[in-house]
Design a protein around this motif. Structure first.
Motif, PDB file in Angstrom:
ATOM      1  N   PRO A 170     -50.816 -25.474  32.186  1.00 46.41           N
ATOM      2  CA  PRO A 170     -49.734 -26.584  31.607  1.00 46.41           C
ATOM      3  C   PRO A 170     -48.622 -26.070  30.848  1.00 46.41           C
ATOM      4  N   MET A 171     -47.504 -26.581  31.169  1.00 48.55           N
ATOM      5  CA  MET A 171     -46.054 -26.086  30.463  1.00 48.55           C
ATOM      6  C   MET A 171     -45.960 -27.217  29.762  1.00 48.55           C
ATOM      7  N   ILE A 172     -45.796 -27.007  28.359  1.00 49.50           N
ATOM      8  CA  ILE A 172     -45.822 -28.260  27.532  1.00 49.50           C
ATOM      9  C   ILE A 172     -44.692 -28.186  26.706  1.00 49.50           C
ATOM     10  N   ALA A 173     -43.496 -29.190  26.741  1.00 50.39           N
ATOM     11  CA  ALA A 173     -42.328 -29.111  25.862  1.00 50.39           C
ATOM     12  C   ALA A 173     -42.114 -30.281  24.887  1.00 50.39           C
ATOM     13  N   ILE A 174     -41.770 -29.791  23.688  1.00 48.65           N
ATOM     14  CA  ILE A 174     -41.520 -30.782  22.644  1.00 48.65           C
ATOM     15  C   ILE A 174     -39.981 -30.949  22.351  1.00 48.65           C
ATOM     16  N   THR A 175     -39.397 -32.268  22.129  1.00 52.47           N
ATOM     17  CA  THR A 175     -38.249 -32.407  21.738  1.00 52.47           C
ATOM     18  C   THR A 175     -38.186 -33.353  20.554  1.00 52.47           C
ATOM     19  N   GLY A 176     -37.190 -33.748  20.034  1.00 53.28           N
ATOM     20  CA  GLY A 176     -37.243 -34.746  18.865  1.00 53.28           C
ATOM     21  C   GLY A 176     -36.304 -34.471  17.748  1.00 53.28           C
ATOM     22  N   SER A 177     -35.844 -35.477  16.995  1.00 55.37           N
ATOM     23  CA  SER A 177     -35.222 -35.257  15.667  1.00 55.37           C
ATOM     24  C   SER A 177     -35.853 -34.528  14.826  1.00 55.37           C
ATOM     25  N   ALA A 178     -37.156 -34.675  14.690  1.00 55.37           N
ATOM     26  CA  ALA A 178     -37.997 -34.285  13.590  1.00 55.37           C
ATOM     27  C   ALA A 178     -39.440 -34.024  14.236  1.00 55.37           C
ATOM     28  N   GLY A 179     -39.944 -33.021  13.560  1.00 55.46           N
ATOM     29  CA  GLY A 179     -41.305 -32.710  13.702  1.00 55.46           C
ATOM     30  C   GLY A 179     -41.622 -31.875  14.967  1.00 55.46           C
ATOM     31  N   LYS A 180     -40.485 -31.295  15.676  1.00 54.58           N
ATOM     32  CA  LYS A 180     -40.770 -30.465  16.791  1.00 54.58           C
ATOM     33  C   LYS A 180     -41.755 -29.053  16.419  1.00 54.58           C
ATOM     34  N   SER A 181     -41.252 -28.407  15.343  1.00 55.48           N
ATOM     35  CA  SER A 181     -42.006 -27.355  15.023  1.00 55.48           C
ATOM     36  C   SER A 181     -43.398 -27.429  14.627  1.00 55.48           C
ATOM     37  N   THR A 182     -43.630 -28.403  13.737  1.00 57.66           N
ATOM     38  CA  THR A 182     -45.022 -29.026  13.180  1.00 57.66           C
ATOM     39  C   THR A 182     -45.773 -29.371  14.404  1.00 57.66           C
ATOM     40  N   THR A 183     -45.203 -30.292  15.447  1.00 52.95           N
ATOM     41  CA  THR A 183     -46.206 -30.666  16.340  1.00 52.95           C
ATOM     42  C   THR A 183     -46.506 -29.503  17.178  1.00 52.95           C
ATOM     43  N   LYS A 184     -45.556 -28.570  17.415  1.00 53.30           N
ATOM     44  CA  LYS A 184     -45.903 -27.191  18.293  1.00 53.30           C
ATOM     45  C   LYS A 184     -46.863 -26.448  17.802  1.00 53.30           C
ATOM     46  N   GLU A 185     -46.789 -26.251  16.390  1.00 50.21           N
ATOM     47  CA  GLU A 185     -47.909 -25.581  15.741  1.00 50.21           C
ATOM     48  C   GLU A 185     -49.333 -26.187  15.789  1.00 50.21           C
ATOM     49  N   MET A 186     -49.595 -27.579  15.542  1.00 48.03           N
ATOM     50  CA  MET A 186     -50.564 -28.142  15.638  1.00 48.03           C
ATOM     51  C   MET A 186     -51.170 -28.069  17.021  1.00 48.03           C
ATOM     52  N   LEU A 187     -50.566 -28.408  17.861  1.00 51.07           N
ATOM     53  CA  LEU A 187     -50.937 -28.262  19.309  1.00 51.07           C
ATOM     54  C   LEU A 187     -51.471 -26.780  20.004  1.00 51.07           C
ATOM     55  N   ALA A 188     -50.674 -25.966  19.578  1.00 51.91           N
ATOM     56  CA  ALA A 188     -50.961 -24.562  19.981  1.00 51.91           C
ATOM     57  C   ALA A 188     -52.385 -23.965  19.133  1.00 51.91           C
ATOM     58  N   ALA A 189     -52.449 -24.825  17.794  1.00 53.42           N
ATOM     59  CA  ALA A 189     -53.640 -24.102  17.059  1.00 53.42           C
ATOM     60  C   ALA A 189     -54.881 -24.866  17.820  1.00 53.42           C
ATOM     61  N   ILE A 190     -54.516 -26.209  18.325  1.00 54.96           N
ATOM     62  CA  ILE A 190     -55.770 -26.591  18.973  1.00 54.96           C
ATOM     63  C   ILE A 190     -56.220 -26.032  20.514  1.00 54.96           C
ATOM     64  N   LEU A 191     -55.076 -25.837  21.023  1.00 61.81           N
ATOM     65  CA  LEU A 191     -55.255 -25.077  22.609  1.00 61.81           C
ATOM     66  C   LEU A 191     -56.023 -23.656  22.312  1.00 61.81           C
ATOM     67  N   ARG A 192     -55.449 -23.001  21.272  1.00 64.23           N
ATOM     68  CA  ARG A 192     -55.871 -21.567  21.089  1.00 64.23           C
ATOM     69  C   ARG A 192     -57.356 -21.657  20.601  1.00 64.23           C
ATOM     70  N   ARG A 193     -58.207 -22.493  20.493  1.00 65.14           N
ATOM     71  CA  ARG A 193     -59.514 -22.645  20.071  1.00 65.14           C
ATOM     72  C   ARG A 193     -60.259 -22.144  21.528  1.00 65.14           C
ATOM     73  N   LYS A 194     -59.623 -22.221  22.687  1.00 66.68           N
ATOM     74  CA  LYS A 194     -60.381 -22.030  23.961  1.00 66.68           C
ATOM     75  C   LYS A 194     -59.285 -21.007  24.835  1.00 66.68           C
ATOM     76  N   TRP A 195     -57.940 -21.048  24.541  1.00 66.15           N
ATOM     77  CA  TRP A 195     -57.222 -20.628  25.606  1.00 66.15           C
ATOM     78  C   TRP A 195     -56.131 -19.539  24.805  1.00 66.15           C
ATOM     79  N   LYS A 196     -55.629 -18.590  25.796  1.00 71.67           N
ATOM     80  CA  LYS A 196     -54.572 -17.652  25.278  1.00 71.67           C
ATOM     81  C   LYS A 196     -53.200 -18.576  25.560  1.00 71.67           C
ATOM     82  N   VAL A 197     -52.573 -18.681  24.411  1.00 74.25           N
ATOM     83  CA  VAL A 197     -51.420 -19.816  24.430  1.00 74.25           C
ATOM     84  C   VAL A 197     -50.071 -19.044  24.001  1.00 74.25           C
ATOM     85  N   PHE A 198     -48.866 -19.264  25.007  1.00 73.98           N
ATOM     86  CA  PHE A 198     -47.568 -18.939  24.516  1.00 73.98           C
ATOM     87  C   PHE A 198     -46.881 -20.145  23.605  1.00 73.98           C
TER      88      PHE A 198
END
Length: 368
Positions: free
Chosen positions: A10-38
């Motif tokens: 999956p290629m996951i893209a995030i946009t928005g006026s606020a919260g992009k970086s925080t949402t990215k870090e949150m989601l990446a931290a979850i996915l990295r529990r099992k996967w190698k994530v860029f």
């Protein structure tokens, strides 16, 4: 779940006026529990960055990518999607950031943000905040995939946060997943941050991650610097450093945090909010009116535009004796010294170019 989405990488893209970086870090931290994530490094989210990430993804053995798509003009999100076409998109919210680039016309900004849905995989999954009227108004184009909503207020949200409370170092809240209520914690203050957590939960859940894996990822995600970072200084006061960026919506959210966690004396130190164009005066005045309704003890404003925050606050009923405006940073700092004591909480916020970080450093280094 993961099989229903049919995504091998999956290629996951995030946009928005606020919260992009925080949402990215949150989601990446979850996915990295099992996967190698860029993931997008820091907040390097220009479309020129995305073209470079496409090359890195071809060379690496990544299981997924979590990317930020920033914009400052119409067509920028489309360029991101041409470089890396998302299977999953997230729109955190559509507010006042970069509104000046669109002549103050919110409809034009909404359409520009909607490019992430209109140019992503048409059979993919798009996540957005159903509580945000601007996000609901996005045109979807030929998108025929799955729309997933998150929210706090709306009972129609697919992922709805309830029982929200401030805890030690962050926010607690509950979300129903597959019919069962699950409790989560995010180590950052603010009701608005719960929306970012919900976006991460929605995507991770649909990709087959368990509530336990999601909980662990959210609890341990990498915090971004100067985004509602709370520090205790030598004098015993607390400083909320939210100096990375500023827009009216984000300023109001930060004021809510000050009101919620602040001590006896709550001191708001607010600098200019830039890139608002024709919306500059209205945006600053709106923040001032908002402050008058909150439990803020003292207000300090710094910079030409920030004057409108203070004058509007006083016009809305804020104690005029508790507002001071400065155009000199040393004078501002000298005036703040008298509040450096136990029981005081400072909120420092302003656009990055206003360099309010200097005020944070002054408070942190001062003993009294």
């Amino acid at each position: 779940m993961a099989t229903s989405l049919g995504l091998k990488k999956p290629m996951i893209a995030i946009t928005g006026s606020a919260g992009k970086s925080t949402t990215k870090e949150m989601l990446a931290a979850i996915l990295r529990r099992k996967w190698k994530v860029f993931k997008t490094p820091a907040n390097h989210n220009l479309y020129s960055h995305t073209r470079n990430y496409a090359k890195q993804l071809k060379r690496g053995s990544y299981r997924a990518a979590v990317l930020e798509y920033g914009l400052s003009a119409k067509g920028h999100i489309r360029l991101h999607c041409q470089a890396i076409r998302p299977d999953i998109s997230i729109v955190t919210n559509i507010g006042t950031a970069h509104l000046g680039s669109f002549g103050g016309d919110i409809k034009k900004l909404i359409r520009a943000k909607s490019e992430i849905i209109r140019y992503m995989s048409p059979s993919g999954m798009a996540v957005y905040n159903i509580d945000d009227a601007n996000s609901r108004a996005m045109p979807k184009g030929n998108f025929r995939g799955t729309l997933v909503t998150v929210g706090i207020q709306s009972a129609k949200a697919d992922y709805r946060a309830q029982n929200i409370s401030y805890g030690k170092g962050g926010m607690n809240f509950s979300v129903k997943i597959d019919g069962t209520s699950q409790r989560f914690f995010i180590p950052i203050y603010g009701r608005h941050q719960v929306y970012n957590g919900l976006c991460a939960i929605a995507v991770a859940s649909r990709l087959g991650f368990t509530p336990a894996e999601i909980r662990a990822g959210l609890r341990n995600y990498t915090r971004m610097q100067s985004r509602l970072t709370v520090r205790r200084v030598p004098s015993g006061a607390l400083v909320i450093d939210d100096t990375y960026s500023a827009n009216p919506n984000a300023a109001k959210a930060a004021i809510d945090v000050l009101s919620a966690i602040g001590g006896k004396n709550k001191v708001a130190v607010l600098g200019n909010m830039l890139s608002l164009g024709q919306y500059t005066k209205i945006g600053h005045r709106g923040v001032g009116s908002y402050i008058a309704k909150k439990r803020v003890t003292y207000l300090y404003t710094y910079g030409k535009y920030a004057y409108q925050i203070g004058s509007s606050a006083v016009a809305a009923g804020f104690n005029s004796n508790h507002w001071r405006h400065f155009t000199s940073r040393p004078a501002l700092h000298q005036s703040l010294r008298k509040h450096l004591q136990q029981g005081t909480t400072f909120l420092v916020k302003g656009s990055h170019a206003t360099n309010m970080k200097q005020t944070v450093l002054y408070l942190v280094r001062s003993k009294k």
